[in-house]
Design a protein around this motif. Sequence first.
Motif, PDB file in Angstrom:
ATOM      1  N   LEU A  56       0.848  -1.185   0.000  1.00 18.82           N
ATOM      2  CA  LEU A  56       0.000   0.000   0.000  1.00 18.82           C
ATOM      3  C   LEU A  56       0.886   1.239   0.000  1.00 18.82           C
ATOM      4  O   LEU A  56       1.795   1.346   0.841  1.00 18.82           O
ATOM      5  CB  LEU A  56      -0.903   0.010   1.231  1.00 18.82           C
ATOM      6  N   VAL A  57       0.622   2.156  -0.917  1.00 16.73           N
ATOM      7  CA  VAL A  57       1.421   3.374  -1.002  1.00 16.73           C
ATOM      8  C   VAL A  57       0.486   4.582  -1.017  1.00 16.73           C
ATOM      9  O   VAL A  57      -0.281   4.771  -1.969  1.00 16.73           O
ATOM     10  CB  VAL A  57       2.301   3.379  -2.258  1.00 16.73           C
ATOM     11  N   ALA A  62      -2.737   0.209  -4.270  1.00 21.03           N
ATOM     12  CA  ALA A  62      -2.457  -1.128  -3.764  1.00 21.03           C
ATOM     13  C   ALA A  62      -1.913  -2.018  -4.875  1.00 21.03           C
ATOM     14  O   ALA A  62      -2.267  -1.877  -6.045  1.00 21.03           O
ATOM     15  CB  ALA A  62      -3.725  -1.745  -3.186  1.00 21.03           C
ATOM     16  N   SER A  63      -1.067  -2.928  -4.483  1.00 23.38           N
ATOM     17  CA  SER A  63      -0.560  -3.933  -5.419  1.00 23.38           C
ATOM     18  C   SER A  63      -0.394  -5.236  -4.661  1.00 23.38           C
ATOM     19  O   SER A  63      -0.372  -5.268  -3.426  1.00 23.38           O
ATOM     20  CB  SER A  63       0.774  -3.491  -6.031  1.00 23.38           C
ATOM     21  N   GLY A  64      -0.282  -6.307  -5.428  1.00 21.70           N
ATOM     22  CA  GLY A  64      -0.169  -7.620  -4.814  1.00 21.70           C
ATOM     23  C   GLY A  64      -1.469  -8.380  -4.978  1.00 21.70           C
ATOM     24  O   GLY A  64      -2.001  -8.478  -6.074  1.00 21.70           O
ATOM     25  N   ARG A  65      -2.002  -8.834  -3.902  1.00 23.52           N
ATOM     26  CA  ARG A  65      -3.229  -9.619  -3.927  1.00 23.52           C
ATOM     27  C   ARG A  65      -4.387  -8.801  -4.479  1.00 23.52           C
ATOM     28  O   ARG A  65      -4.411  -7.581  -4.377  1.00 23.52           O
ATOM     29  CB  ARG A  65      -3.524 -10.080  -2.505  1.00 23.52           C
ATOM     30  N   ASN A 116     -12.004  -0.006  -7.779  1.00 20.67           N
ATOM     31  CA  ASN A 116     -11.468  -1.363  -7.848  1.00 20.67           C
ATOM     32  C   ASN A 116     -10.768  -1.641  -9.178  1.00 20.67           C
ATOM     33  O   ASN A 116      -9.926  -2.537  -9.250  1.00 20.67           O
ATOM     34  CB  ASN A 116     -12.578  -2.383  -7.595  1.00 20.67           C
ATOM     35  N   ALA A 117     -11.096  -0.876 -10.194  1.00 23.92           N
ATOM     36  CA  ALA A 117     -10.420  -1.058 -11.486  1.00 23.92           C
ATOM     37  C   ALA A 117      -9.004  -0.475 -11.453  1.00 23.92           C
ATOM     38  O   ALA A 117      -8.124  -0.936 -12.182  1.00 23.92           O
ATOM     39  CB  ALA A 117     -11.223  -0.406 -12.598  1.00 23.92           C
ATOM     40  N   LYS A 118      -8.799   0.515 -10.593  1.00 22.37           N
ATOM     41  CA  LYS A 118      -7.484   1.169 -10.487  1.00 22.37           C
ATOM     42  C   LYS A 118      -6.722   0.744  -9.252  1.00 22.37           C
ATOM     43  O   LYS A 118      -5.637   1.270  -8.976  1.00 22.37           O
ATOM     44  CB  LYS A 118      -7.645   2.691 -10.484  1.00 22.37           C
ATOM     45  N   ASN A 119      -7.303  -0.162  -8.466  1.00 21.84           N
ATOM     46  CA  ASN A 119      -6.647  -0.637  -7.240  1.00 21.84           C
ATOM     47  C   ASN A 119      -6.267   0.515  -6.313  1.00 21.84           C
ATOM     48  O   ASN A 119      -5.161   0.534  -5.737  1.00 21.84           O
ATOM     49  CB  ASN A 119      -5.387  -1.452  -7.568  1.00 21.84           C
ATOM     50  N   THR A 120      -7.157   1.462  -6.197  1.00 23.05           N
ATOM     51  CA  THR A 120      -6.847   2.666  -5.434  1.00 23.05           C
ATOM     52  C   THR A 120      -8.025   3.051  -4.544  1.00 23.05           C
ATOM     53  O   THR A 120      -9.187   2.945  -4.968  1.00 23.05           O
ATOM     54  CB  THR A 120      -6.505   3.835  -6.377  1.00 23.05           C
ATOM     55  N   VAL A 121      -7.708   3.481  -3.342  1.00 28.46           N
ATOM     56  CA  VAL A 121      -8.707   4.040  -2.435  1.00 28.46           C
ATOM     57  C   VAL A 121      -8.363   5.504  -2.206  1.00 28.46           C
ATOM     58  O   VAL A 121      -7.184   5.868  -2.169  1.00 28.46           O
ATOM     59  CB  VAL A 121      -8.768   3.253  -1.111  1.00 28.46           C
ATOM     60  N   TYR A 122      -9.384   6.319  -2.091  1.00 26.10           N
ATOM     61  CA  TYR A 122      -9.204   7.764  -1.961  1.00 26.10           C
ATOM     62  C   TYR A 122      -9.818   8.267  -0.663  1.00 26.10           C
ATOM     63  O   TYR A 122     -10.776   7.696  -0.149  1.00 26.10           O
ATOM     64  CB  TYR A 122      -9.878   8.483  -3.134  1.00 26.10           C
ATOM     65  N   LEU A 123      -9.269   9.354  -0.189  1.00 23.19           N
ATOM     66  CA  LEU A 123      -9.867  10.049   0.950  1.00 23.19           C
ATOM     67  C   LEU A 123      -9.915  11.528   0.604  1.00 23.19           C
ATOM     68  O   LEU A 123      -8.872  12.194   0.546  1.00 23.19           O
ATOM     69  CB  LEU A 123      -9.063   9.827   2.223  1.00 23.19           C
ATOM     70  N   GLN A 124     -11.110  12.013   0.336  1.00 24.55           N
ATOM     71  CA  GLN A 124     -11.315  13.428   0.075  1.00 24.55           C
ATOM     72  C   GLN A 124     -11.585  14.120   1.407  1.00 24.55           C
ATOM     73  O   GLN A 124     -12.549  13.781   2.104  1.00 24.55           O
ATOM     74  CB  GLN A 124     -12.504  13.634  -0.870  1.00 24.55           C
TER      75      GLN A 124
END
Length: 124
Positions: A4-5, A24-27, A74-82
């Motif tokens: 997670l970065v 996120a990357s990996g699983r 989920n398509a970009k493997n990314t979670v955001y916090l606005q």
Amino acid sequence: QVQLVESGGRLVQAGGSVRLSCAASGRSFRDYALGWWRQAPGMEREFVVGISRSETTTTYAPFVKGRFIVSRDNAKNTVYLQMNSLKPEDTAVYYCAARFKNWPTEREDDYHYWGQGTQVTVSS
């Protein structure tokens, strides 16, 4: 394994906005719920917000409800916090964390992987 970065942390004036990202990357990204946590200097790490695997459920800490919005792509493997209407007391290192269950929780020990964090500083 999951990596997670976080990114997007910066210095901002009170009342301003910041958008954090956690890549996120990996699983498979869809395998886990995600949480955002924060830790201010000299304080314990605290839960900010969580989002379920399918994005159908979100849980917010009372002190951010109405100001912060979590989302995941989920398509970009990314979670955001606005983060909007920021206050000096929001100053902290913000972490994202992954939990291999459907739902997020507010217990730190329930999370299996953590990012390195990104600094958000809110000036008054």
